[in-house]
Design a protein around this motif. Structure first.
Motif, short mmCIF file in Angstrom:
data_model
loop_
_atom_site.label_atom_id
_atom_site.label_comp_id
_atom_site.label_asym_id
_atom_site.label_seq_id
_atom_site.Cartn_x
_atom_site.Cartn_y
_atom_site.Cartn_z
N ARG A 85 -2.29 2.86 7.30
CA ARG A 85 -2.49 1.73 6.38
C ARG A 85 -1.34 1.58 5.38
O ARG A 85 -1.28 0.59 4.65
N CYS A 86 -0.43 2.54 5.35
CA CYS A 86 0.53 2.63 4.24
C CYS A 86 1.90 2.05 4.58
O CYS A 86 2.41 2.20 5.68
N THR B 124 0.84 -1.19 0.00
CA THR B 124 0.00 0.00 0.00
C THR B 124 0.88 1.24 0.00
O THR B 124 1.67 1.46 0.91
N GLU C 259 -1.57 -1.28 -3.99
CA GLU C 259 -2.81 -0.58 -3.69
C GLU C 259 -2.46 0.86 -3.34
O GLU C 259 -1.40 1.13 -2.78
N THR C 260 -3.35 1.79 -3.68
CA THR C 260 -3.11 3.19 -3.37
C THR C 260 -4.14 3.71 -2.39
O THR C 260 -5.30 3.28 -2.40
#
Length: 226
Positions: free
Chosen positions: A45-46, A6, A33-34
């Motif tokens: 989340r990144c 992510t 995922e972005t």
């Protein structure tokens, strides 16, 4: 099954949508995922983050109002971050020519940088760049410079890898020395990538590919680089 990765794009102001498009166009062995980051919860989340071009003082102010300023500083200490144009200013250790009320910085890269090194938006330009480490390195990358900052100095003992320079005659005040720090337009320091121009405004995905493969993949457990 290999884990997905992510990559967040700070989405408070500026050219964040263009970065998302470039990332979504990548064709890599690992799924990316972005996330458009607007809150501390988004940031959590990144695995990595892109700070886009825009207006650096506005981005910093909105980050503070969103409760993101301190989480961003902590994120930068441990995870890969790429700053483009305004994002490059925010990643710098110090800035010359800040606005009257000052410029809040996130830090992470050991350089001094100047805002709007070429002046107003009408001084924007494009230039072909030879970039170390890109796919198809013999093909120049088109650097799009819009109110671009200029690197004034690199901290001498910092582990900085210069990966692209601008021809000295294209500087606002032309330089005789091709190693003049003002020629530096792309560099890496540890996990961090910095570009003073806008790769996201081209149709060329190679800088986003570089960030994913060289900066992000090696930091995610279970992900094979490639």
């Amino acid at each position: 099954m290999s884990p997905s990765i992510t990559i967040g794009i700070l989405a408070l102001q500026g050219a964040f949508a263009e970065h998302q498009i470039r990332l979504q166009n990548l064709r890599l062995k690992r799924k990316i995922e972005t996330v458009l980051v607007k809150t501390p919860e988004d940031l959590q989340r990144c695995h990595a983050l892109i700070i886009p071009g825009g207006e650096s003082t506005t981005i910093a102010l909105l980050a503070r109002l969103s409760g993101l300023l301190e989480p961003l500083k902590e994120f930068i200490r441990v995870k890969p971050v790429w700053g483009t144009c305004a994002g490059a200013i925010l990643l710098a250790q110090s800035v010359t020519g800040a606005k009257k009320d000052g410029q809040e910085l996130l830090g992470g890269v050991s350089i001094d940088i100047a805002r709007n090194g070429w002046g107003s938006q009408v001084e924007s330009f494009e230039a072909p760049l030879d970039v170390t480490g890109l796919q198809d390195p013999s093909v120049p990358f088109t650097g799009i410079f819009i109110r671009a900052p200029v690197v004034l100095a690199l901290e001498p003992d910092a582990p900085i890898q210069v990966i692209a320079r601008l021809a000295p005659h294209l500087l606002p005040e032309p330089a005789e020395d091709e190693n003049d720090p003002r020629t530096v337009v792309a560099l890496r320091q540890g996990l961090h990538l910095l570009t003073t121009f806008h790769p996201e405004l081209t149709q060329d995905d190679r800088f986003h590919d570089y960030f994913a493969r060289k900066c992000v993949f090696p930091t995610v457990p279970g992900v094979v680089v490639g």
